[in-house]
Design a protein around this motif. Structure first.
Motif, PDB file in Angstrom:
ATOM      1  N   ARG A 113       0.822  -1.219   0.000  1.00 47.39           N
ATOM      2  CA  ARG A 113       0.000   0.000   0.000  1.00 47.39           C
ATOM      3  C   ARG A 113       0.851   1.263   0.000  1.00 47.39           C
ATOM      4  O   ARG A 113       0.371   2.335  -0.332  1.00 47.39           O
ATOM      5  CB  ARG A 113      -0.932   0.005   1.214  1.00 47.39           C
ATOM      6  CG  ARG A 113      -2.042  -1.016   1.139  1.00 47.39           C
ATOM      7  CD  ARG A 113      -3.085  -0.791   2.226  1.00 47.39           C
ATOM      8  NE  ARG A 113      -2.526  -0.919   3.554  1.00 47.39           N
ATOM      9  CZ  ARG A 113      -2.561  -2.016   4.300  1.00 47.39           C
ATOM     10  NH1 ARG A 113      -3.120  -3.101   3.825  1.00 47.39           N
ATOM     11  NH2 ARG A 113      -2.048  -2.048   5.501  1.00 47.39           N
ATOM     12  N   ASP A 114       2.112   1.150   0.370  1.00 51.00           N
ATOM     13  CA  ASP A 114       3.002   2.311   0.406  1.00 51.00           C
ATOM     14  C   ASP A 114       3.405   2.728  -1.009  1.00 51.00           C
ATOM     15  O   ASP A 114       3.272   1.972  -1.960  1.00 51.00           O
ATOM     16  CB  ASP A 114       4.261   1.997   1.222  1.00 51.00           C
ATOM     17  CG  ASP A 114       3.970   1.822   2.704  1.00 51.00           C
ATOM     18  OD1 ASP A 114       2.910   2.293   3.160  1.00 51.00           O
ATOM     19  OD2 ASP A 114       4.808   1.220   3.399  1.00 51.00           O
ATOM     20  N   LEU A 156       5.771   2.766  -3.509  1.00 50.24           N
ATOM     21  CA  LEU A 156       6.980   1.992  -3.788  1.00 50.24           C
ATOM     22  C   LEU A 156       7.386   2.144  -5.247  1.00 50.24           C
ATOM     23  O   LEU A 156       6.530   2.322  -6.113  1.00 50.24           O
ATOM     24  CB  LEU A 156       6.723   0.506  -3.523  1.00 50.24           C
ATOM     25  CG  LEU A 156       6.318   0.114  -2.113  1.00 50.24           C
ATOM     26  CD1 LEU A 156       5.910  -1.347  -2.072  1.00 50.24           C
ATOM     27  CD2 LEU A 156       7.467   0.369  -1.160  1.00 50.24           C
ATOM     28  N   PRO A 157       8.677   2.012  -5.536  1.00 51.06           N
ATOM     29  CA  PRO A 157       9.087   1.961  -6.935  1.00 51.06           C
ATOM     30  C   PRO A 157       8.399   0.782  -7.622  1.00 51.06           C
ATOM     31  O   PRO A 157       8.160  -0.256  -6.994  1.00 51.06           O
ATOM     32  CB  PRO A 157      10.599   1.749  -6.869  1.00 51.06           C
ATOM     33  CG  PRO A 157      10.989   2.199  -5.498  1.00 51.06           C
ATOM     34  CD  PRO A 157       9.804   1.917  -4.612  1.00 51.06           C
ATOM     35  N   PRO A 158       8.061   0.902  -8.908  1.00 50.89           N
ATOM     36  CA  PRO A 158       7.362  -0.185  -9.608  1.00 50.89           C
ATOM     37  C   PRO A 158       8.047  -1.543  -9.508  1.00 50.89           C
ATOM     38  O   PRO A 158       7.379  -2.564  -9.341  1.00 50.89           O
ATOM     39  CB  PRO A 158       7.296   0.307 -11.057  1.00 50.89           C
ATOM     40  CG  PRO A 158       7.327   1.795 -10.947  1.00 50.89           C
ATOM     41  CD  PRO A 158       8.213   2.083  -9.765  1.00 50.89           C
ATOM     42  N   ALA A 159       9.376  -1.600  -9.588  1.00 53.71           N
ATOM     43  CA  ALA A 159      10.076  -2.890  -9.507  1.00 53.71           C
ATOM     44  C   ALA A 159       9.866  -3.547  -8.144  1.00 53.71           C
ATOM     45  O   ALA A 159       9.710  -4.765  -8.056  1.00 53.71           O
ATOM     46  CB  ALA A 159      11.565  -2.711  -9.787  1.00 53.71           C
ATOM     47  N   VAL A 160       9.837  -2.761  -7.084  1.00 50.59           N
ATOM     48  CA  VAL A 160       9.629  -3.300  -5.733  1.00 50.59           C
ATOM     49  C   VAL A 160       8.186  -3.780  -5.585  1.00 50.59           C
ATOM     50  O   VAL A 160       7.936  -4.878  -5.076  1.00 50.59           O
ATOM     51  CB  VAL A 160       9.973  -2.252  -4.657  1.00 50.59           C
ATOM     52  CG1 VAL A 160       9.644  -2.771  -3.265  1.00 50.59           C
ATOM     53  CG2 VAL A 160      11.446  -1.858  -4.759  1.00 50.59           C
ATOM     54  N   ARG A 161       7.229  -2.990  -6.051  1.00 51.02           N
ATOM     55  CA  ARG A 161       5.817  -3.388  -5.985  1.00 51.02           C
ATOM     56  C   ARG A 161       5.614  -4.700  -6.743  1.00 51.02           C
ATOM     57  O   ARG A 161       4.968  -5.623  -6.257  1.00 51.02           O
ATOM     58  CB  ARG A 161       4.922  -2.296  -6.559  1.00 51.02           C
ATOM     59  CG  ARG A 161       3.443  -2.628  -6.509  1.00 51.02           C
ATOM     60  CD  ARG A 161       2.587  -1.466  -6.967  1.00 51.02           C
ATOM     61  NE  ARG A 161       2.830  -0.274  -6.176  1.00 51.02           N
ATOM     62  CZ  ARG A 161       2.405  -0.071  -4.929  1.00 51.02           C
ATOM     63  NH1 ARG A 161       1.696  -0.994  -4.321  1.00 51.02           N
ATOM     64  NH2 ARG A 161       2.660   1.049  -4.297  1.00 51.02           N
ATOM     65  N   HIS A 162       6.190  -4.814  -7.942  1.00 50.83           N
ATOM     66  CA  HIS A 162       6.061  -6.026  -8.745  1.00 50.83           C
ATOM     67  C   HIS A 162       6.665  -7.224  -8.002  1.00 50.83           C
ATOM     68  O   HIS A 162       6.087  -8.312  -7.979  1.00 50.83           O
ATOM     69  CB  HIS A 162       6.753  -5.817 -10.099  1.00 50.83           C
ATOM     70  CG  HIS A 162       6.722  -7.009 -10.985  1.00 50.83           C
ATOM     71  ND1 HIS A 162       5.597  -7.410 -11.659  1.00 50.83           N
ATOM     72  CD2 HIS A 162       7.691  -7.907 -11.300  1.00 50.83           C
ATOM     73  CE1 HIS A 162       5.860  -8.503 -12.351  1.00 50.83           C
ATOM     74  NE2 HIS A 162       7.133  -8.815 -12.147  1.00 50.83           N
TER      75      HIS A 162
END
Length: 95
Positions: A78-79, A81-87
């Motif tokens: 929910r924070d 986050l950079p897209p790579a981290v979210r993915h």
């Protein structure tokens, strides 16, 4: 999610290891880089998955204890986050 700036000739993994230690006092292995997520610019700031090497932090952390906390994956997702981290978080289950 600690973040910081690389020093001259420092790899993303070495930067992650140094920054996590300086901020939290935890020793980590930062040898798992995350590539850009689909649609993300290849020039995006690199992200690194870090594995804990110590169970407790050293006494030299620059962040106070109240600013260091573990969160469940669902809360981290929910924070902002950079897209790579979210993915990465969406594709992995916590151990």
């Amino acid at each position: 999610m600690p973040s910081g700036t690389a020093e001259l000739a420092e790899t993303p993994g070495a930067t992650a290891e140094r920054v996590v230690y300086e901020l939290t006092g935890y020793l980590v292995d930062g040898t798992e880089p995350l590539g850009p997520a689909a649609g993300e610019s290849p020039d995006a700031v690199p992200a690194v998955v870090c594995q804990l090497l110590t169970d407790s932090p050293s006494g030299g952390a620059s962040l106070p204890d109240g600013q260091i906390r573990w969160v469940p994956f669902a809360e981290a997702e929910r924070d902002a986050l950079p897209p790579a981290v979210r993915h990465y978080l969406q594709g992995h289950s916590p151990v």
